[in-house]
Design a protein around this motif. Sequence first.
Motif, PDB file in Angstrom:
ATOM      1  N   VAL B  50       0.883  -1.173   0.000  1.00 38.45           N
ATOM      2  CA  VAL B  50       0.000   0.000   0.000  1.00 38.45           C
ATOM      3  C   VAL B  50       0.917   1.219   0.000  1.00 38.45           C
ATOM      4  O   VAL B  50       1.916   1.255   0.703  1.00 38.45           O
ATOM      5  CB  VAL B  50      -0.942  -0.011   1.211  1.00 38.45           C
ATOM      6  CG1 VAL B  50      -1.710   1.308   1.316  1.00 38.45           C
ATOM      7  CG2 VAL B  50      -1.919  -1.171   1.083  1.00 38.45           C
ATOM      8  N   SER B  68      -2.030  -6.164   2.379  1.00 42.94           N
ATOM      9  CA  SER B  68      -2.475  -4.996   3.144  1.00 42.94           C
ATOM     10  C   SER B  68      -1.229  -4.265   3.649  1.00 42.94           C
ATOM     11  O   SER B  68      -0.110  -4.776   3.592  1.00 42.94           O
ATOM     12  CB  SER B  68      -3.423  -5.396   4.272  1.00 42.94           C
ATOM     13  OG  SER B  68      -2.850  -6.410   5.047  1.00 42.94           O
ATOM     14  N   HIS B  69      -1.434  -3.053   4.135  1.00 43.13           N
ATOM     15  CA  HIS B  69      -0.341  -2.117   4.410  1.00 43.13           C
ATOM     16  C   HIS B  69       0.747  -2.723   5.308  1.00 43.13           C
ATOM     17  O   HIS B  69       0.477  -3.097   6.445  1.00 43.13           O
ATOM     18  CB  HIS B  69      -0.944  -0.882   5.084  1.00 43.13           C
ATOM     19  CG  HIS B  69      -0.167   0.376   4.881  1.00 43.13           C
ATOM     20  ND1 HIS B  69       0.858   0.508   3.978  1.00 43.13           N
ATOM     21  CD2 HIS B  69      -0.297   1.591   5.480  1.00 43.13           C
ATOM     22  CE1 HIS B  69       1.322   1.750   4.029  1.00 43.13           C
ATOM     23  NE2 HIS B  69       0.650   2.420   4.920  1.00 43.13           N
TER      24      HIS B  69
END
Lengths: 72, 245
Positions: B50, B68-69
Amino acid sequence: MEQVKRVVFDEERCKGCELCTTVCPKNIVKMADRINSHGYHPAEVAAQEECISCGLCAMICPDVVIRVYRPE
Amino acid sequence: MKLVAGYPDSLTEKPFHYCPGCTHGIIHRLVAEVIDELGIREETIGVAPVGCSVLAYEYFDVDMFEASHGRAPAVATGVKRVHPDKIVFTYQGDGDLASIGTAEIIHAANRGEKITTIFVNNAIYGMTGGQMAPTTLVGQKTTTSPFGRDTNTAGHPIKISEMLSVLDGSAYIARVSVHDPKHIRQAKKAIKKAFQVQIEGKGFALVEVLSACPTNWGMAPVEAVKWLADNMVPTYPLGEFKEVE
Ligand SMILES: Cc1ncc(C[n+]2csc(CCOP(=O)(O)OP(=O)(O)O)c2C)c(N)n1
Ligand code: SF4
Ligand code: SF4
Ligand code: SF4
């Protein structure tokens, strides 16, 4: 005889960042007055005969705009 | 005429969405050229982060995941363990890797996961509008450090390459820059080594690439690469920090 280009710009990909103009040992990469469809002034090489095919302009281009050829 | 600089097979035709002069584009091209040269395109699986490079899966013409981040190293660990014969890489920014994902990268390196990480350090959160990152330079102005980073309250720039190089699981750690052709050439060599280390099964490999964010630094691209050379390189020394034989 047709002039065969050493440096070819995929002009529509160019974002006019000017990085390529700072690295050319022959100082022949210039920004054009025209604009592409995204509104950027594209880089170009008019003096193709002065190009030494060093590839530095292509190496620094962040948008993979430039192809460089060397005569065999 | 012989082609001396062309368009890598491992990039899709899609034009990058990055800002003019953003050096994420150079780093994408180098990674793709290395994948081409090593002939591993069919074996390679990438994990996108991200950050501004969230759409990296649109550009690399290999199988890609979106994590995801900060979690790309964890996702890559799973992929590599299920497919030990594949070449697995993560591509992560400094907000992603050195802030929210600090735990994941440290433990992936410490476990000696046989993955390759391309860590793009541009000293700022690009995607979200230029907030201070753990990598922001002392005194550097960002939207959340309008008077410059103050070490009293915000600490010091985090040196990920140095940190990871002392872990026994890391096999290759290098820091490079892409502010001029000479350094771009060195960056490509380091990226190639980081993939070769994985191919040889030696352990965890990471290349930290110092990168420009002209937009959030508030500079024209030509000025931004100069600022990188003059300010980031002295803070983040270049070189190979670890190379296991
Ligand atoms: C869990 C979570 N927290 C926060 C965010 C907001 N966010 C998106 S990108 C980003 C930082 C990106 O910075 P960096 O990794 O340095 O990449 P760059 O954009 O500079 O390339 C943040 C904090 C998010 N998407 N998800
Ligand atoms: S290949 Fe070298 S000489 Fe030719 S235009 Fe590019 S930088 Fe200049
Ligand atoms: S470096 Fe690439 S994108 Fe930037 S001006 Fe030159 S050709 Fe255009
Ligand atoms: S905000 Fe910065 S890192 Fe993001 S695309 Fe623009 S220049 Fe690149």
